[in-house]
Design a protein around this motif. Structure first.
Motif, PDB file in Angstrom:
ATOM      1  N   ASP B  21     -44.426  15.858   6.445  1.00  0.00           N
ATOM      2  CA  ASP B  21     -43.178  15.347   6.999  1.00  0.00           C
ATOM      3  C   ASP B  21     -43.438  14.321   8.087  1.00  0.00           C
ATOM      4  OD1 ASP B  21     -41.340  16.480   5.443  1.00  0.00           O
ATOM      5  OD2 ASP B  21     -40.587  17.953   6.904  1.00  0.00           O
ATOM      6  N   ARG B  22     -44.412  14.645   8.939  1.00  0.00           N
ATOM      7  CA  ARG B  22     -44.733  13.713  10.027  1.00  0.00           C
ATOM      8  C   ARG B  22     -45.186  12.375   9.465  1.00  0.00           C
ATOM      9  NH1 ARG B  22     -46.069  17.755  13.492  1.00  0.00           N
ATOM     10  NH2 ARG B  22     -48.108  18.087  12.591  1.00  0.00           N
ATOM     11  N   ARG B  24     -44.457  11.133   6.506  1.00  0.00           N
ATOM     12  CA  ARG B  24     -43.314  10.442   5.902  1.00  0.00           C
ATOM     13  C   ARG B  24     -42.397   9.853   6.970  1.00  0.00           C
ATOM     14  NH1 ARG B  24     -40.949  14.061   1.037  1.00  0.00           N
ATOM     15  NH2 ARG B  24     -41.118  15.664   2.621  1.00  0.00           N
ATOM     16  N   GLU B  25     -42.265  10.618   8.055  1.00  0.00           N
ATOM     17  CA  GLU B  25     -41.404  10.128   9.130  1.00  0.00           C
ATOM     18  C   GLU B  25     -41.990   8.890   9.784  1.00  0.00           C
ATOM     19  OE1 GLU B  25     -39.588  12.932  12.154  1.00  0.00           O
ATOM     20  OE2 GLU B  25     -39.315  14.072  10.286  1.00  0.00           O
ATOM     21  N   PHE B  28     -41.397   6.049   7.522  1.00  0.00           N
ATOM     22  CA  PHE B  28     -39.971   5.704   7.588  1.00  0.00           C
ATOM     23  C   PHE B  28     -39.699   4.848   8.827  1.00  0.00           C
ATOM     24  CE2 PHE B  28     -35.725   6.727   9.231  1.00  0.00           C
ATOM     25  CZ  PHE B  28     -34.931   6.418   8.140  1.00  0.00           C
ATOM     26  N   GLN B  29     -40.228   5.312   9.973  1.00  0.00           N
ATOM     27  CA  GLN B  29     -39.999   4.585  11.221  1.00  0.00           C
ATOM     28  C   GLN B  29     -40.621   3.188  11.152  1.00  0.00           C
ATOM     29  OE1 GLN B  29     -37.952   5.798  13.758  1.00  0.00           O
ATOM     30  NE2 GLN B  29     -38.079   3.676  14.434  1.00  0.00           N
ATOM     31  N   TRP B  43     -36.436   8.048   0.705  1.00  0.00           N
ATOM     32  CA  TRP B  43     -36.657   9.221   1.547  1.00  0.00           C
ATOM     33  C   TRP B  43     -36.193   8.900   2.970  1.00  0.00           C
ATOM     34  CZ3 TRP B  43     -38.983  10.553   6.081  1.00  0.00           C
ATOM     35  CH2 TRP B  43     -39.027  11.933   6.347  1.00  0.00           C
ATOM     36  N   MET B  44     -35.549   9.866   3.606  1.00  0.00           N
ATOM     37  CA  MET B  44     -35.144   9.682   5.011  1.00  0.00           C
ATOM     38  C   MET B  44     -35.165  11.040   5.701  1.00  0.00           C
ATOM     39  SD  MET B  44     -31.063   8.968   4.459  1.00  0.00           S
ATOM     40  CE  MET B  44     -31.213   8.011   2.939  1.00  0.00           C
ATOM     41  N   PRO B  45     -35.436  11.062   7.015  1.00  0.00           N
ATOM     42  CA  PRO B  45     -35.416  12.340   7.730  1.00  0.00           C
ATOM     43  C   PRO B  45     -34.010  12.946   7.658  1.00  0.00           C
ATOM     44  CG  PRO B  45     -36.301  10.587   9.131  1.00  0.00           C
ATOM     45  CD  PRO B  45     -35.748   9.927   7.915  1.00  0.00           C
ATOM     46  N   TYR B  48     -31.642  11.796  10.314  1.00  0.00           N
ATOM     47  CA  TYR B  48     -31.116  10.432  10.116  1.00  0.00           C
ATOM     48  C   TYR B  48     -29.897  10.504   9.190  1.00  0.00           C
ATOM     49  CZ  TYR B  48     -31.209   5.473   8.514  1.00  0.00           C
ATOM     50  OH  TYR B  48     -30.901   4.167   8.187  1.00  0.00           O
ATOM     51  N   GLN B 228     -31.830   8.044  20.204  1.00  0.00           N
ATOM     52  CA  GLN B 228     -32.313   8.217  18.832  1.00  0.00           C
ATOM     53  C   GLN B 228     -31.667   7.199  17.883  1.00  0.00           C
ATOM     54  OE1 GLN B 228     -34.852  10.520  17.293  1.00  0.00           O
ATOM     55  NE2 GLN B 228     -34.442   8.654  16.121  1.00  0.00           N
ATOM     56  N   TRP B 232     -33.564   4.374  15.561  1.00  0.00           N
ATOM     57  CA  TRP B 232     -33.344   4.266  14.113  1.00  0.00           C
ATOM     58  C   TRP B 232     -32.599   2.993  13.737  1.00  0.00           C
ATOM     59  CZ3 TRP B 232     -31.570  10.024  13.736  1.00  0.00           C
ATOM     60  CH2 TRP B 232     -32.675  10.837  13.411  1.00  0.00           C
TER      61      TRP B 232
END
Lengths: 95, 333
Positions: B21-22, B24-25, B28-29, B43-45, B48, B228, B232
């Motif tokens: 997850d980290r 992927r996050e 994503f970021q 894919w998105m957290p 988000y 946050q 994003w």
């Protein structure tokens, strides 16, 4: 328990003749005739189009974004598909 | 032993999940930082997705509830021209609500669920629409101030990281400019009119000014979601920055109308080039948000009865569609 929505439709609009239809958004409607009328009222209030397509969202089959790189990779190494790949002497015109 | 073994197995799995997850996050970021748009099936957290559903559905609800205060004046517009303009504007607001519901639906929440949340009070909408429209001048003040504030908020949203939201906002902003201009023109007509009309315009400004400033939301140090949302790139400017921008552009417009902004502390600060303005009554803001504004109950009641009274139409359309489909199938066979 929420009431069920009418089916979802994707809306495509041709902004003027000579151009392709382009996806603009979606809407809910009970049937195709209502989908068209709603699309006109929702997406063409200011002469945005001359033709509308509505397609049931469920009928669309799409590529998987997670596999984007692998999926489109075959196009990457075929540089001979581009006109700039070919060396033509400057003297040759109109080519 | 056995259970302990399971526990260990579980915790190992969890760490692996957490690591994945980290990663992927982080990816994503990185996409967000590179100004790449996020599209529905990417894919998105979860956070988000949740933030967007909350914000976009609130925004959609605001457009829908926003039709009520102005709709109140359609039957009493002073001329046919003003009536046509107001109907077109209110129809636009319905359209904006629908663009936004459809953007929110791409995140996997159905419109029926969102509407339910509005009707049973779980979802919020902009606090401004809980104020009453007492005179015709309020229609002008709403177009000028409320739509003006909305534009300030919405223009940066056209560059929001989530593709469908950004695209919906481009359409909304294009249409919103007509709303603000018709409102200002209406105010201008009143201000050029007789004394009573001018008093009416001033009274509307007096009542709508502070609620309009509150539309930008709590001050930056009180706002829970700002940091946050900015990381994003859902949000591009803070509440206070946008509020300041609104004051700076609106005060000269009020001066042109010959109206007085109801703020004794309002003063132009030469050094910073900004208007300094008085303290906002946040207690009022939070009271309205909690449901205790002048029209909260009336607004939700109006939405509920519209929903209930429209139910037979929705059912009939569905039944008709079923019948037509059955007939078409029978003919084909």
């Amino acid at each position: 328990m929420a009431e069920q929505d009418w089916p979802l439709w994707e809306v495509f609009i041709r902004s003027r003749t000579g151009l392709s239809h382009k996806h603009v958004g979606s809407l809910h409607a009970a049937d195709q005739q209502m989908a068209l009328q709603n699309a006109r009222d929702l997406y063409t209030r200011r002469q945005e189009g001359v033709s509308i397509w509505v397609v049931p969202s469920a009928a669309i089959h799409a590529s998987d974004p997670a596999e984007r790189d692998a999926y489109f990779d075959p196009a990457d190494d075929k540089i001979y598909r581009h006109p700039t790949f070919y060396d033509i002497p400057d003297e040759v015109e109109v080519l | 032993m056995y259970t302990q073994g399971l526990d260990q197995q579980g915790s190992q799995d969890n760490t692996e999940h957490a690591n994945a997850d980290r990663e992927r996050e982080a990816a994503f970021q990185a996409r967000i930082d590179g100004e790449e748009k996020i599209e529905p099936r990417d894919w998105m957290p979860e956070a988000y997705r949740k933030t967007l559903v909350r914000q976009i559905s609130q925004h959609a609800h605001s457009e829908i509830v926003g039709m009520l205060p102005e709709g109140n004046w359609i039957s009493r517009a002073p001329t046919l021209k003003r009536k046509l303009i107001l109907m077109a504007k209110v129809q636009d607001e319905a359209g904006h609500g629908l663009y936004l519901y459809s953007a929110a639906e791409t995140l996997g929440t159905s419109r029926a669920d969102m509407v339910d949340q509005l009707l049973d009070g779980r979802a919020k909408y902009s606090s401004i629409f809980n104020y009453p429209t007492l005179t015709w001048a309020d229609v002008g003040a709403i177009g000028w101030l409320v739509d003006g504030a909305a534009i300030m908020n919405q223009i940066p949203l056209c560059r929001c990281s989530y593709g469908p939201y950004a695209r919906a906002m481009v359409r909304v902003c294009r249409e919103e400019s007509f709303h603000q201009r018709q409102g200002y023109e209406l105010m201008l007509a009143l201000c050029r009119g007789n004394d009573e009309q001018k008093r009416m315009a001033q009274d509307a400004l007096n009542r709508w000014w502070w609620p309009s400033l509150m539309m930008f939301g709590p001050s930056d140090n009180e706002s829970r979601h700002t940091a946050q949302s900015m990381a994003w790139k859902i949000k591009r400017f803070s509440n206070d920055e946008l509020r300041q921008k609104f004051v700076d552009t609106t005060v000269p417009q009020a001066e042109y109308l010959g109206l007085e902004v109801p703020d004794p502390d309002l003063a132009f600060d030469e050094e910073s080039g900004h208007y300094r303005f008085g303290a906002i009554d946040w207690e009022e803001f939070f009271a309205v948000l909690k449901g205790n504004g002048p029209c909260n109950r009336e607004r939700i009641e109006a939405r509920r009865s519209a929903h209930e009274e429209g139910r037979w139409v929705r059912d009939a359309a569905r039944a008709y569609a079923r019948k037509q489909a059955k007939r078409a199938a029978a003919q084909a066979a």
